[in-house]
Motif scaffolding. Structure first.
Motif, PDB file in Angstrom:
ATOM      1  N   GLN A 153       0.807  -1.231   0.000  1.00 18.45           N
ATOM      2  CA  GLN A 153       0.000   0.000   0.000  1.00 18.45           C
ATOM      3  C   GLN A 153       0.837   1.277   0.000  1.00 18.45           C
ATOM      4  O   GLN A 153       0.576   2.191  -0.794  1.00 18.45           O
ATOM      5  CB  GLN A 153      -0.946  -0.018   1.207  1.00 18.45           C
ATOM      6  N   TRP A 156       2.973   2.554  -3.538  1.00 20.74           N
ATOM      7  CA  TRP A 156       2.476   3.343  -4.663  1.00 20.74           C
ATOM      8  C   TRP A 156       3.042   4.739  -4.588  1.00 20.74           C
ATOM      9  O   TRP A 156       3.358   5.365  -5.616  1.00 20.74           O
ATOM     10  CB  TRP A 156       0.945   3.414  -4.636  1.00 20.74           C
ATOM     11  N   GLY A 159       6.417   4.953  -6.057  1.00 20.77           N
ATOM     12  CA  GLY A 159       6.349   4.940  -7.508  1.00 20.77           C
ATOM     13  C   GLY A 159       6.008   6.308  -8.075  1.00 20.77           C
ATOM     14  O   GLY A 159       6.650   6.786  -9.029  1.00 20.77           O
ATOM     15  N   HIS A 274      -7.110   8.181  -3.259  1.00 20.72           N
ATOM     16  CA  HIS A 274      -6.642   7.234  -4.287  1.00 20.72           C
ATOM     17  C   HIS A 274      -7.572   7.246  -5.491  1.00 20.72           C
ATOM     18  O   HIS A 274      -8.536   6.470  -5.533  1.00 20.72           O
ATOM     19  CB  HIS A 274      -6.570   5.812  -3.722  1.00 20.72           C
TER      20      HIS A 274
END
Length: 410
Positions: A153, A156, A159, A274
């Protein structure tokens, strides 16, 4: 070792860290980064819980589903805006110094991206091995999938941060030309997407539309940080961000009825985080303005109080370790507890006041476990000079396998 000896040793370490800090070091920026870093595990540990099914397997749950008063807490703990602000500021200075030394843009980017990638590769490769070991000792597959989801979780964020870091040279060029207004198109882009997905035409919009907010949503505060580092954002602009961001935040909540929580709530059809909604950018603007305005005070405080400065240094040196391994610390307590049955704050549903009190009591244990894990995991942050190509390839293969499992693709 006596208590007196421990105190003397700690005082000596604090004095050493303070003495070795260069005079030009921007302690305020490091302090802001440390604060934003600590908010990540604190938020996940407080706002994430588990339920235990009849087979003894763990499932993710959130106290936000039962306690609406927790939502304002997420406004404080959601400090990724400050993290991206400081990241943009630091990248701006780092890139400028690299260019002054004659370092190419490509070389600078390789160094920055490697620092982000090594810890991620390390945690995912280790977890790939752990999955097999835990399954062999009897941990239910459902628990393993729950744990894998929690571990991946926070990644991300790494990234997205990696992509934005790669755009730093472009961010600097735009900041030098347009100043702080260079962040305005990013805000406008997110506002336009929000209008399409939440406005009168929402029913006709494709589900993937929200993904368009992913890059500009998190790049907004980073661009503000670049402007700050390039001296194109000062106190006047900071006041504008603080007041304007606060006003926009209030309007989105009270007039446009955005979800109150800054993190996702199970069962809710809308989420702010998100990908990020306009509410996230409003909060990031207000936080960024406050951070810039408080910079001098924070700097003075950390120069006068070496006992506060020492943990800031330690946290900054372990930034990626904290981000990558804090969920593992939580699972290191919860998974063994699942074999013992219902334990308040660990394996019972987060739907009672007793759970809240118990979870607060467990927080020191999570912190200790993270410190113990970090003692060994910090090695992933250092350059892998002694690691052969074969081992790197194996780590990459293991990491890919873990990602496939965690994302539910296998």
């Amino acid at each position: 070792m006596t208590l007196t000896t421990l105190r003397a040793s700690a005082a000596s370490a604090v004095a050493t860290i303070d003495a070795r800090t260069p005079a030009h070091r921007d302690r305020a920026v490091d302090g802001l980064r440390a604060l934003a870093l600590l908010a990540v595990p604190t938020g996940h540990w407080l706002l994430g819980g588990f339920t235990l099914d009849s087979q003894g397997a763990l499932h993710n749950a959130s106290p936000l589903s039962s306690f609406g008063f927790f939502a304002p807490l997420s406004w404080i703990l959601q400090m990724l805006g400050v993290f991206f602000l400081v990241g943009g500021y630091a990248s701006s200075l780092s890139y400028r110094r690299a260019r002054e030394r004659g370092t190419s843009t490509a070389c600078w980017l390789r160094g920055r991206l490697a620092r982000l990638g090594r810890p991620v590769l390390g945690v995912t490769a280790v977890w790939a091995v752990m999955l097999a070991v835990l399954y062999a000792v009897g941990v239910p597959e459902t628990t393993l999938r729950t744990g894998s989801t929690l571990v991946i979780q926070p990644l991300w964020f790494v990234g997205v941060y990696t992509v934005i870091t790669a755009l730093t040279p472009w961010c600097i060029r735009v900041a030098r030309r347009l100043g702080a207004w260079s962040a305005a198109p990013l805000l406008g882009s997110v506002a336009a997407v929000d209008f399409l997905r939440y406005g009168p035409f929402a029913a006709a919009m494709p589900s993937w539309l929200s993904l368009l907010n992913l890059l500009p949503g998190w790049m907004f505060a980073y661009q503000l940080g670049v402007c700050w580092g390039e001296k194109r954002l000062g106190r006047r602009g900071a006041w504008f961000l603080l007041v304007g961001g606060t006003a926009l935040f209030a309007a989105l909540l009270l007039v446009f009825h955005y979800p109150t929580s800054m993190v996702g709530v199970p069962g809710e059809s809308r989420t702010n985080s998100h990908p990020p909604s306009l509410l996230v950018l409003a909060l990031a603007a207000a936080q960024s303005g406050a951070a810039i305005l408080l910079r001098d005070r924070i700097g003075r405080l950390l120069r006068r109080r070496p006992t506060l400065w020492a943990p800031v240094v330690v946290i900054n040196l372990s930034a990626m370790t904290i981000l990558c391994w804090h969920q593992t610390a939580l699972l290191a307590a919860a998974v063994p507890a699942s074999f013992a049955g219902a334990i308040p704050g660990l394996t019972t549903g987060p739907d009672t006041l007793i759970w809240i009190a118990a979870r607060l009591a467990w927080l020191p244990l999570f912190a200790i476990l993270l410190a113990l894990i970090g003692r060994y995991a910090r090695g992933f942050e250092s350059p892998w000079k002694q690691v052969s190509r074969g081992r790197r390839a194996l780590a990459g293969l293991l990491a890919a396998g873990f990602a496939v499992f965690a994302l539910g693709l296998a």
